[in-house]
Structure formats: structure tokens, C-alpha cells
Motif scaffolding. Structure first.
Motif, PDB file in Angstrom:
ATOM      1  N   ARG A  12       0.838  -1.201   0.000  1.00 14.31           N
ATOM      2  CA  ARG A  12       0.000   0.000   0.000  1.00 14.31           C
ATOM      3  C   ARG A  12       0.877   1.257   0.000  1.00 14.31           C
ATOM      4  NH1 ARG A  12      -5.222   0.683   3.747  1.00 14.31           N
ATOM      5  NH2 ARG A  12      -6.019   2.580   2.827  1.00 14.31           N
ATOM      6  N   ALA A  13       1.911   1.262   0.826  1.00 13.94           N
ATOM      7  CA  ALA A  13       2.796   2.425   0.905  1.00 13.94           C
ATOM      8  C   ALA A  13       3.471   2.690  -0.433  1.00 13.94           C
ATOM      9  CB  ALA A  13       3.837   2.210   2.009  1.00 13.94           C
ATOM     10  N   VAL A  14       3.911   1.639  -1.107  1.00 15.66           N
ATOM     11  CA  VAL A  14       4.555   1.789  -2.420  1.00 15.66           C
ATOM     12  C   VAL A  14       3.571   2.380  -3.422  1.00 15.66           C
ATOM     13  CG1 VAL A  14       5.526   0.526  -4.394  1.00 15.66           C
ATOM     14  CG2 VAL A  14       6.262  -0.045  -2.067  1.00 15.66           C
ATOM     15  N   LEU A  15       2.372   1.827  -3.475  1.00 13.79           N
ATOM     16  CA  LEU A  15       1.378   2.309  -4.436  1.00 13.79           C
ATOM     17  C   LEU A  15       0.961   3.748  -4.152  1.00 13.79           C
ATOM     18  CD1 LEU A  15      -0.814  -0.883  -4.852  1.00 13.79           C
ATOM     19  CD2 LEU A  15       0.602   0.220  -6.595  1.00 13.79           C
ATOM     20  N   GLU A  16       0.737   4.066  -2.904  1.00  9.36           N
ATOM     21  CA  GLU A  16       0.320   5.432  -2.570  1.00  9.36           C
ATOM     22  C   GLU A  16       1.437   6.432  -2.848  1.00  9.36           C
ATOM     23  OE1 GLU A  16      -1.357   5.126   1.385  1.00  9.36           O
ATOM     24  OE2 GLU A  16      -3.288   4.506   0.557  1.00  9.36           O
ATOM     25  N   LEU A  17       2.677   6.044  -2.592  1.00 12.04           N
ATOM     26  CA  LEU A  17       3.814   6.919  -2.888  1.00 12.04           C
ATOM     27  C   LEU A  17       3.912   7.187  -4.390  1.00 12.04           C
ATOM     28  CD1 LEU A  17       6.355   8.393  -1.760  1.00 12.04           C
ATOM     29  CD2 LEU A  17       7.601   6.271  -2.242  1.00 12.04           C
ATOM     30  N   ASN A  45       8.100  -6.095  -8.616  1.00 12.64           N
ATOM     31  CA  ASN A  45       7.944  -7.149  -9.632  1.00 12.64           C
ATOM     32  C   ASN A  45       6.555  -7.773  -9.588  1.00 12.64           C
ATOM     33  OD1 ASN A  45      10.444  -6.952 -10.913  1.00 12.64           O
ATOM     34  ND2 ASN A  45      11.438  -8.176  -9.337  1.00 12.64           N
ATOM     35  N   GLU A  46       6.029  -8.010  -8.401  1.00 13.73           N
ATOM     36  CA  GLU A  46       4.679  -8.586  -8.280  1.00 13.73           C
ATOM     37  C   GLU A  46       3.642  -7.625  -8.850  1.00 13.73           C
ATOM     38  OE1 GLU A  46       4.369  -9.468  -4.085  1.00 13.73           O
ATOM     39  OE2 GLU A  46       5.138 -11.496  -4.372  1.00 13.73           O
ATOM     40  N   LEU A  47       3.782  -6.344  -8.550  1.00 10.06           N
ATOM     41  CA  LEU A  47       2.829  -5.353  -9.046  1.00 10.06           C
ATOM     42  C   LEU A  47       2.939  -5.180 -10.559  1.00 10.06           C
ATOM     43  CD1 LEU A  47       3.095  -2.722  -6.178  1.00 10.06           C
ATOM     44  CD2 LEU A  47       1.194  -4.302  -6.612  1.00 10.06           C
ATOM     45  N   MET A  48       4.128  -5.317 -11.106  1.00 14.08           N
ATOM     46  CA  MET A  48       4.282  -5.238 -12.562  1.00 14.08           C
ATOM     47  C   MET A  48       3.709  -6.484 -13.236  1.00 14.08           C
ATOM     48  SD  MET A  48       7.793  -3.190 -13.415  1.00 14.08           S
ATOM     49  CE  MET A  48       8.824  -4.552 -12.950  1.00 14.08           C
ATOM     50  N   THR A  49       3.854  -7.629 -12.602  1.00 15.90           N
ATOM     51  CA  THR A  49       3.300  -8.866 -13.163  1.00 15.90           C
ATOM     52  C   THR A  49       1.782  -8.761 -13.314  1.00 15.90           C
ATOM     53  OG1 THR A  49       5.069 -10.196 -12.211  1.00 15.90           O
ATOM     54  CG2 THR A  49       3.040 -11.360 -12.771  1.00 15.90           C
ATOM     55  N   LEU A  50       1.146  -8.057 -12.373  1.00 16.96           N
ATOM     56  CA  LEU A  50      -0.313  -7.890 -12.427  1.00 16.96           C
ATOM     57  C   LEU A  50      -0.730  -6.640 -13.208  1.00 16.96           C
ATOM     58  CD1 LEU A  50      -1.296  -8.866  -8.787  1.00 16.96           C
ATOM     59  CD2 LEU A  50      -1.601 -10.205 -10.865  1.00 16.96           C
ATOM     60  N   ASP A  54       4.020  -0.180 -14.021  1.00 17.06           N
ATOM     61  CA  ASP A  54       4.851  -0.380 -15.201  1.00 17.06           C
ATOM     62  C   ASP A  54       6.100   0.467 -14.993  1.00 17.06           C
ATOM     63  OD1 ASP A  54       5.699  -1.327 -17.629  1.00 17.06           O
ATOM     64  OD2 ASP A  54       4.048  -0.476 -18.783  1.00 17.06           O
ATOM     65  N   LYS A  55       7.054   0.330 -15.888  1.00 19.03           N
ATOM     66  CA  LYS A  55       8.250   1.148 -15.774  1.00 19.03           C
ATOM     67  C   LYS A  55       8.691   1.596 -17.152  1.00 19.03           C
ATOM     68  CE  LYS A  55      11.608  -2.638 -15.668  1.00 19.03           C
ATOM     69  NZ  LYS A  55      12.678  -3.275 -14.893  1.00 19.03           N
ATOM     70  N   PRO A  65      20.867   3.295 -17.566  1.00 20.19           N
ATOM     71  CA  PRO A  65      19.613   4.061 -17.603  1.00 20.19           C
ATOM     72  C   PRO A  65      18.757   3.758 -16.370  1.00 20.19           C
ATOM     73  CG  PRO A  65      19.541   2.259 -19.170  1.00 20.19           C
ATOM     74  CD  PRO A  65      20.926   2.284 -18.602  1.00 20.19           C
ATOM     75  N   LYS A  66      18.123   4.804 -15.839  1.00 24.43           N
ATOM     76  CA  LYS A  66      17.252   4.628 -14.680  1.00 24.43           C
ATOM     77  C   LYS A  66      15.894   4.131 -15.153  1.00 24.43           C
ATOM     78  CE  LYS A  66      19.249   8.132 -11.709  1.00 24.43           C
ATOM     79  NZ  LYS A  66      19.059   9.416 -11.036  1.00 24.43           N
ATOM     80  N   ALA A  67      15.309   3.236 -14.353  1.00 25.96           N
ATOM     81  CA  ALA A  67      13.964   2.754 -14.639  1.00 25.96           C
ATOM     82  C   ALA A  67      13.005   3.482 -13.706  1.00 25.96           C
ATOM     83  CB  ALA A  67      13.877   1.253 -14.425  1.00 25.96           C
ATOM     84  N   TYR A  68      12.049   4.167 -14.282  1.00 30.05           N
ATOM     85  CA  TYR A  68      11.044   4.899 -13.515  1.00 30.05           C
ATOM     86  C   TYR A  68       9.773   4.059 -13.422  1.00 30.05           C
ATOM     87  CZ  TYR A  68      13.978   9.026 -13.892  1.00 30.05           C
ATOM     88  OH  TYR A  68      15.017   9.916 -13.800  1.00 30.05           O
ATOM     89  N   TYR A  69       9.294   3.856 -12.201  1.00 28.06           N
ATOM     90  CA  TYR A  69       8.081   3.082 -11.954  1.00 28.06           C
ATOM     91  C   TYR A  69       6.899   4.027 -11.845  1.00 28.06           C
ATOM     92  CZ  TYR A  69      11.284  -0.726 -10.958  1.00 28.06           C
ATOM     93  OH  TYR A  69      12.263  -1.688 -11.068  1.00 28.06           O
ATOM     94  N   PHE A  70       5.756   3.584 -12.360  1.00 27.49           N
ATOM     95  CA  PHE A  70       4.543   4.396 -12.274  1.00 27.49           C
ATOM     96  C   PHE A  70       3.320   3.474 -12.198  1.00 27.49           C
ATOM     97  CE2 PHE A  70       5.523   3.736 -16.728  1.00 27.49           C
ATOM     98  CZ  PHE A  70       4.297   3.431 -17.312  1.00 27.49           C
ATOM     99  N   VAL A  71       2.232   4.031 -11.672  1.00 25.15           N
ATOM    100  CA  VAL A  71       0.976   3.295 -11.543  1.00 25.15           C
ATOM    101  C   VAL A  71       0.255   3.355 -12.889  1.00 25.15           C
ATOM    102  CG1 VAL A  71      -1.232   3.165 -10.315  1.00 25.15           C
ATOM    103  CG2 VAL A  71       0.834   3.894  -9.097  1.00 25.15           C
ATOM    104  N   THR A  72      -0.175   2.205 -13.387  1.00 21.17           N
ATOM    105  CA  THR A  72      -0.901   2.131 -14.658  1.00 21.17           C
ATOM    106  C   THR A  72      -2.349   2.582 -14.452  1.00 21.17           C
ATOM    107  OG1 THR A  72      -1.633  -0.140 -14.268  1.00 21.17           O
ATOM    108  CG2 THR A  72       0.495   0.158 -15.424  1.00 21.17           C
TER     109      THR A  72
END
Length: 119
Positions: A12-17, A45-50, A54-55, A65-72
Motif C-alpha cells: 500500500r505504501a509503495v502504491l500510494e507513494l 515485480n509482483e505489481l508489474m506482473t499484475l 509499469d516502468k 539508464p534509470k527505470a522509472y516506476y509508475f501506476v498504470t
């Protein structure tokens, strides 16, 4: 499977951040949440699998190169489950507070504090 993953510690903390910051790279997330690197990697990785996250990789022209994560878009809907949970908990508190002896005249919802007036 979805509920199992989003109910895990720190998810939850990761997603809200990420929702608040639009996108962040790994070390920013780790620093902000002060999480174990392995745990954070597993959650991402679990959240990207579902397809909740995405990044995107920063310019390919750099050595690392830096990989930027974001909520789909789908992930935004999933994050709304946390909002729904909060609403249901508030509603549950109001219902539980009316389970008292006597006639309830009205219940005023004041966030986490509810006022019950008895006849």
C-alpha cells in the motif's frame, strides 16, 4: 491473487507513494520508504506482473539508464480499493456504534469520531 498481493506489507505504501509522485526510480522509492531492497524489488515485480505498475527506462544513451516506476490506469483502479476500504471501515464504525440498547435518534459522522444522540 490480486487481494493477496495488495494486502502484503508495504505494498500500500509503495502504491500510494507512486500515486502521489506519478513516477519514481527504485532508489527514490527505497529511500522514501526506508525499505529493504529485496522486499521492494519483490513488491515492484509482483505489481508489474499484475499490470498494476509499469516502468519506463530513461534515455538508452547512458551507461546505466534509470527505470522509472509508475501506476498504470488499471493500477489506479486497484489503488481505489484502498479508498473503498477506508469508506467501508468508517461505515462499519457507524453501524457498530448504533448497536447499543435504546433508540438511536441520529448519528453524526465526524470522520473517525461519531456522535450518537439517544431519544
Amino acid at each position: 491473487m490480486l487481494l493477496n498481493i495488495i494486502s502484503k506489507k508495504n505494498t500500500r505504501a509503495v502504491l500510494e507513494l507512486l500515486r502521489e509522485n506519478e513516477e519514481m526510480y527504485f532508489s527514490e522509492i527505497q529511500r522514501e520508504l526506508d525499505m529493504n531492497l529485496g522486499s521492494l524489488n519483490r513488491i515492484l515485480n509482483e505489481l508489474m506482473t499484475l499490470n498494476i505498475l509499469d516502468k519506463r527506462k530513461d534515455s538508452e544513451d547512458v551507461a546505466l539508464p534509470k527505470a522509472y516506476y509508475f501506476v498504470t490506469d488499471y493500477g489506479e483502479k486497484v489503488v481505489e480499493l484502498y479508498d473503498l476500504e477506508k469508506d467501508l471501515e468508517k461505515e462499519s464504525k457507524i453501524i457498530n456504534q448504533t448497536n447499543i440498547k435504546g433508540n438511536v435518534k441520529n448519528v453524526v459522522n465526524m470522520g473517525d469520531n461519531a456522535t450518537v444522540n439517544l431519544k
